[in-house]
Motif scaffolding. Sequence first.
Motif, short mmCIF file in Angstrom:
data_model
loop_
_atom_site.label_atom_id
_atom_site.label_comp_id
_atom_site.label_asym_id
_atom_site.label_seq_id
_atom_site.Cartn_x
_atom_site.Cartn_y
_atom_site.Cartn_z
N HIS A 116 66.56 54.99 9.83
CA HIS A 116 65.39 55.51 10.54
C HIS A 116 65.29 57.02 10.37
O HIS A 116 64.20 57.57 10.16
N SER A 117 66.43 57.70 10.48
CA SER A 117 66.43 59.16 10.33
C SER A 117 66.05 59.56 8.91
O SER A 117 65.33 60.55 8.70
N LEU A 118 66.52 58.80 7.93
CA LEU A 118 66.16 59.08 6.54
C LEU A 118 64.67 58.91 6.33
O LEU A 118 64.01 59.73 5.68
N ALA A 119 64.10 57.84 6.89
CA ALA A 119 62.66 57.61 6.77
C ALA A 119 61.87 58.73 7.43
O ALA A 119 60.86 59.20 6.89
N LEU A 120 62.32 59.16 8.61
CA LEU A 120 61.63 60.24 9.32
C LEU A 120 61.71 61.53 8.53
O LEU A 120 60.72 62.27 8.43
N ARG A 121 62.86 61.81 7.94
CA ARG A 121 63.02 63.02 7.14
C ARG A 121 62.10 62.98 5.92
O ARG A 121 61.54 64.01 5.50
N THR A 122 61.92 61.79 5.35
CA THR A 122 61.04 61.65 4.19
C THR A 122 59.59 61.93 4.56
O THR A 122 58.88 62.66 3.85
N LEU A 123 59.14 61.36 5.67
CA LEU A 123 57.76 61.61 6.11
C LEU A 123 57.54 63.07 6.45
O LEU A 123 56.47 63.63 6.19
N ARG A 124 58.56 63.69 7.04
CA ARG A 124 58.45 65.11 7.39
C ARG A 124 58.30 65.96 6.12
O ARG A 124 57.46 66.85 6.06
N ARG A 220 58.50 51.25 8.35
CA ARG A 220 57.28 50.59 7.86
C ARG A 220 56.27 51.62 7.36
O ARG A 220 55.59 51.39 6.34
N GLN A 221 56.14 52.75 8.02
CA GLN A 221 55.22 53.79 7.56
C GLN A 221 55.63 54.27 6.17
O GLN A 221 54.78 54.45 5.28
N CYS A 222 56.92 54.48 5.98
CA CYS A 222 57.41 54.92 4.67
C CYS A 222 57.09 53.89 3.59
O CYS A 222 56.61 54.22 2.51
N VAL A 223 57.39 52.63 3.90
CA VAL A 223 57.16 51.57 2.92
C VAL A 223 55.68 51.49 2.56
O VAL A 223 55.32 51.33 1.38
N GLY A 224 54.80 51.63 3.54
CA GLY A 224 53.37 51.59 3.26
C GLY A 224 52.95 52.68 2.30
O GLY A 224 52.19 52.43 1.34
N LEU A 231 54.22 58.41 -1.80
CA LEU A 231 55.45 58.94 -1.22
C LEU A 231 56.63 58.62 -2.13
O LEU A 231 56.82 57.47 -2.53
N ASP A 232 57.42 59.63 -2.44
CA ASP A 232 58.58 59.45 -3.31
C ASP A 232 59.78 60.17 -2.68
O ASP A 232 59.97 61.38 -2.88
N PRO A 233 60.62 59.45 -1.92
CA PRO A 233 61.77 60.09 -1.27
C PRO A 233 62.74 60.73 -2.27
O PRO A 233 63.36 61.75 -1.96
N VAL A 234 62.87 60.15 -3.45
CA VAL A 234 63.81 60.68 -4.44
C VAL A 234 63.41 62.09 -4.84
O VAL A 234 64.24 63.02 -4.89
N MET A 253 62.05 44.91 6.03
CA MET A 253 61.37 46.18 5.76
C MET A 253 62.38 47.24 5.33
O MET A 253 62.10 48.04 4.41
N ASP A 254 63.56 47.26 5.95
CA ASP A 254 64.61 48.18 5.52
C ASP A 254 65.00 47.92 4.07
O ASP A 254 65.19 48.86 3.28
N LEU A 255 65.17 46.64 3.74
CA LEU A 255 65.57 46.28 2.39
C LEU A 255 64.53 46.73 1.36
O LEU A 255 64.89 47.22 0.28
N GLU A 256 63.26 46.57 1.70
CA GLU A 256 62.22 47.00 0.76
C GLU A 256 62.25 48.52 0.59
O GLU A 256 62.06 49.03 -0.52
N PHE A 257 62.48 49.23 1.68
CA PHE A 257 62.58 50.69 1.59
C PHE A 257 63.70 51.09 0.62
O PHE A 257 63.50 51.94 -0.26
N VAL A 258 64.87 50.49 0.78
CA VAL A 258 66.00 50.81 -0.09
C VAL A 258 65.69 50.44 -1.54
O VAL A 258 65.98 51.21 -2.47
N ASP A 259 65.09 49.28 -1.76
CA ASP A 259 64.74 48.86 -3.12
C ASP A 259 63.73 49.81 -3.76
O ASP A 259 63.82 50.12 -4.96
N LEU A 260 62.77 50.28 -2.97
CA LEU A 260 61.77 51.21 -3.50
C LEU A 260 62.40 52.55 -3.86
O LEU A 260 62.00 53.20 -4.83
#
Length: 407
Positions: A116-124, A220-224, A231-234, A253-260
């Motif tokens: 969750h923290s990683l996803a939040l950091r990505t959106l930020r 879910r927001q990140c995945v969307g 959005l590209d966290p890498v 949803m977590d698994l899809e985030f990691v796969d993406l």
Amino acid sequence: LSAVCIWACIIGIRPPYNSYRDSLTQAQIQTAERAQHNAAHDSTSQVRLIAGPGTGKSYAIEERVCWLLSQGIVPEEICAISFTRASARDLRNRIQSYCTRSGQPTATRVRVSTLHSLALRTLRAAGLLTAYPSDPLVMDSWEVETVFDGEFRHVQRIGSTRCQDIRREHEAFWSTGQWGPPNYIPPNPPISAVERTRFQAFHGPRTQTYSCVLPGEIVRQCVGHMRAGTLDPVALLNLRQLIVDEYQDLNPMDLEFVDLVAARGAILFVAGDDDQSIYSFRYASPQGIQSFTIRYPTCGQHSLTACFRCTPLILTSGQSLIGTNPGPNRIPKNHTSLYAASNPPVQGITHFWNFPSGVSEARGVAESCRDLIQAGMNPRDILILISNRRTLWPALSTELQTAAVPF
């Protein structure tokens, strides 16, 4: 209650547990560490490590980070994630201590957090949090149940149970991407379209006003955004190495985030054990770790089977229980206790007790604890596992107090 208690413990008061570890031979330790290092040093783009309890999963992750740093990987390019805040904090401390002892002090700059923290950091980093007046925080379970639910209940003038039912339906959707997913038990009566609309009307403005997010929605927001290619966290976080602890506890949803994230070029190392998937109520699915080799057919595959934690009799009891009640598509295991061949060998003791009622079970467990303590065992070396706190705890706590057992 109709209760059956499986009450397993290492009875040997002399010598203590640390002496059990001392009985392991150097050859045993070196063989086990070799398997851990082989997994940690795998340079394949995707790596799966199956590791049962006490087989050295955490050590393999620590060694993985240390090895990456020794290969010249920049610490900030490494991200390790675990399931809860507590487990992430523990993993961070372990990585930093291990790497510092191994001559890699820059491990303090490795990012370790929850997903969750990683996803939040990505959106930020992407500037996608402008709807909030300040940097939002992920609410913990107490904040969700006490503050968020409390205000929703007050505004809608509904009971606390119905309030939680409405919120949990949305969390199930956020976690899986579908309404009414597996493991979701709908309330009676089902949530209506009107109730969904009212929740959405409350949720958006309130979370924005208070700059907070519910745990399930942020991933879910990140995945969307990632699905849409916006959005590209890498690239945003310069994330080159992603290490996922307790991989079996991720929901769809977590698994899809990691796969993406992996699809965008991050090297992926996942570790876990499908037998330890216990968060089905949070929609975690062991299918993620089970199907990893299908999604990544060229991945590196490793399995740790040498158990440092359990003596042979206790390990056999656990394996028998799991083997009799296997989950679908269970990954085969061949765990062995190192204490079977230690010097001297330590077998341990298990007792299987059958009780006619929950009260007699609680009394038997409490009296067993009392007798162990009187025989010299440290109370903090005794662990009682219960399957349902709400059902079993009242009688057990009463009997522990009656037996004068510190708990």
